[in-house]
Design a protein around this motif. Structure first.
Motif, PDB file in Angstrom:
ATOM      1  N   GLY A  18       0.785  -1.223   0.000  1.00 60.26           N
ATOM      2  CA  GLY A  18       0.000   0.000   0.000  1.00 60.26           C
ATOM      3  C   GLY A  18       0.815   1.270   0.000  1.00 60.26           C
ATOM      4  N   GLN A  19       0.107   2.357   0.158  1.00 59.08           N
ATOM      5  CA  GLN A  19       0.706   3.691   0.205  1.00 59.08           C
ATOM      6  C   GLN A  19      -0.098   4.544   1.170  1.00 59.08           C
ATOM      7  N   ALA A  20       0.590   5.278   2.017  1.00 58.06           N
ATOM      8  CA  ALA A  20      -0.077   6.197   2.929  1.00 58.06           C
ATOM      9  C   ALA A  20      -0.535   7.436   2.177  1.00 58.06           C
ATOM     10  N   ILE A  25      -5.301   5.471   3.389  1.00 60.20           N
ATOM     11  CA  ILE A  25      -4.359   4.466   2.898  1.00 60.20           C
ATOM     12  C   ILE A  25      -4.893   3.869   1.593  1.00 60.20           C
ATOM     13  N   MET A  27      -4.468   0.492  -0.638  1.00 61.14           N
ATOM     14  CA  MET A  27      -3.960  -0.873  -0.640  1.00 61.14           C
ATOM     15  C   MET A  27      -4.199  -1.493  -2.005  1.00 61.14           C
ATOM     16  N   TYR A 187       0.039   7.015   9.101  1.00 60.29           N
ATOM     17  CA  TYR A 187      -0.749   6.094   8.266  1.00 60.29           C
ATOM     18  C   TYR A 187       0.169   5.077   7.581  1.00 60.29           C
ATOM     19  N   HIS A 188       1.390   5.515   7.245  1.00 59.06           N
ATOM     20  CA  HIS A 188       2.378   4.600   6.684  1.00 59.06           C
ATOM     21  C   HIS A 188       2.671   3.482   7.678  1.00 59.06           C
ATOM     22  N   GLU A 191      -0.229   1.088   7.731  1.00 59.96           N
ATOM     23  CA  GLU A 191      -0.191   0.193   6.564  1.00 59.96           C
ATOM     24  C   GLU A 191       0.745  -0.982   6.813  1.00 59.96           C
ATOM     25  N   HIS A 192       1.953  -0.689   7.279  1.00 64.98           N
ATOM     26  CA  HIS A 192       2.922  -1.748   7.546  1.00 64.98           C
ATOM     27  C   HIS A 192       2.423  -2.712   8.615  1.00 64.98           C
ATOM     28  N   THR A 194      -0.602  -3.406   9.550  1.00 65.90           N
ATOM     29  CA  THR A 194      -1.735  -4.201   9.077  1.00 65.90           C
ATOM     30  C   THR A 194      -1.261  -5.364   8.216  1.00 65.90           C
ATOM     31  N   GLY A 306      -6.362   1.086   7.833  1.00 64.83           N
ATOM     32  CA  GLY A 306      -5.515   0.071   7.225  1.00 64.83           C
ATOM     33  C   GLY A 306      -6.201  -1.277   7.117  1.00 64.83           C
ATOM     34  N   LEU A 310      -7.051  -3.184   3.570  1.00 56.12           N
ATOM     35  CA  LEU A 310      -6.469  -4.478   3.236  1.00 56.12           C
ATOM     36  C   LEU A 310      -7.547  -5.534   2.988  1.00 56.12           C
TER      37      LEU A 310
END
Length: 323
Positions: A18-20, A25, A27, A187-188, A191-192, A194, A306, A310
């Motif tokens: 994904g990308q913040a 986010i 995904m 948010y980054h 993402e990681h 999650t 996140g 996902l």
């Protein structure tokens, strides 16, 4: 067919990534891309779209990396613009378009105008990155060479490499200190965390996600760092033996080598990110350390974003997203 459960029996590595964004986010899974943004009223804005399967040159090793990089820039910029619009909706009056944006909007239909603006933004983003992290260090080193006439070429390449890393680190540090960017980096982290939770075979809940690491071996920060590292390596092994001293020629060659650098970097990251041996952990360690500047601990509302993002892109067939 029902979508697979968001947990598995054994840990594995997923191709989902994904990308913040601004208050959100994006995904992407093997067949779907989802953008989830927190609106000012607290509700989630969810957008989904299908991901076209890769074909032809886009599937070839050392070539696919360039297609993936360019596609990520375009889709990432589109998602970022969408998140900015959604997260700001209702908070202030709509700004009137000016300059180039207004000219494009006046001369093209809405969808085509948006596509042009997004493409231009992606191109400008790539140009800024190349200019700041690759061409600027070369130009600065050329100025040093004008003062130090007898500087060996290998020393010039080393100085150029040091400047590239220094500028990259300063850029990340300054970005992390900006309030809005700091939230993006939170948010980054979400993402990681999650993705880690999912890869570890745990149920996707806020509590489970919160306990996961925020550094991930297949992160875009690591990719950018390796791009710089590969660029430094090629500068030393190509420019020094060929005795290339002219600053403008070195800059031109850097540009010509960029597709090769991106292709090699993608394959490198793909391999070391998918293996856990001692050598691979050592090779990805610098990029993982760089994530200290680009990922921060998220709050529970960010983790929720996140999780929703996902779940939206997980494939129906379990294991279809295996690395």
């Amino acid at each position: 067919m029902a979508k697979q459960e968001a947990n598995s029996c054994t840990p594995f590595k997923t191709t989902c990534g994904g990308q913040a964004l601004l208050e959100g986010i994006m995904m992407q899974g093997p067949g779907k891309r989802a953008i989830v943004v927190r609106r000012p009223d607290g509700e989630l804005d969810i957008t989904e779209e299908e991901v076209k399967p890769k074909s032809g040159l886009a599937k070839l090793p050392f070539v696919r990396g360039l297609f993936i990089f360019c596609g990520s820039m375009v889709h990432g910029m589109k998602a970022l613009m969408h998140s900015a619009e959604v997260s700001d909706s209702g908070t202030e009056e709509e700004e009137e378009l000016t300059g180039l944006d207004k000219w494009i909007s006046d001369h093209f239909e809405d969808e085509k105008a948006t596509a042009i603006i997004i493409t231009l933004a992606a191109v400008l983003g790539i140009a800024m990155s190349v200019g700041l992290f690759i061409l600027l260090p070369t130009a600065l080193t050329g100025l040093v060479g004008m003062a130090w006439k007898t500087m060996p070429l290998w020393v010039r390449s080393v100085i150029e490499g040091v400047l590239k890393v220094a500028i990259f680190m300063i850029y990340l540090f300054l970005c992390s200190k900006m309030k809005e960017i700091h939230r993006v980096f939170q948010y980054h982290g979400a993402e990681h965390k999650t993705i880690y939770c999912y890869e570890n075979g745990l149920e996707l809940t806020v509590e489970n996600v919160r306990g996961q690491p925020r550094h991930h071996p297949r992160c875009g920060t690591s990719f950018l760092f390796v791009v710089i590292a590969v660029s430094i390596f090629l500068s030393i092994v190509i420019f020094t033996p060929l005795e290339i001293e002219n600053t403008f020629l070195r800059m031109a060659l850097h540009l010509l080598m960029l597709p090769v650098i991106v292709g090699v970097t993608y394959e490198f990251n793909r391999y070391v990110g998918g293996h856990d041996g001692l050598l691979c952990r050592a090779l990805r360690a610098p990029g993982m350390w760089m994530q200290n500047f680009t990922t921060f601990e998220p709050d529970d509302s960010m983790i929720e974003v996140g999780i929703v993002a996902l779940k939206r892109v997980l494939p129906e067939k379990q294991g279809a997203d295996a690395w």
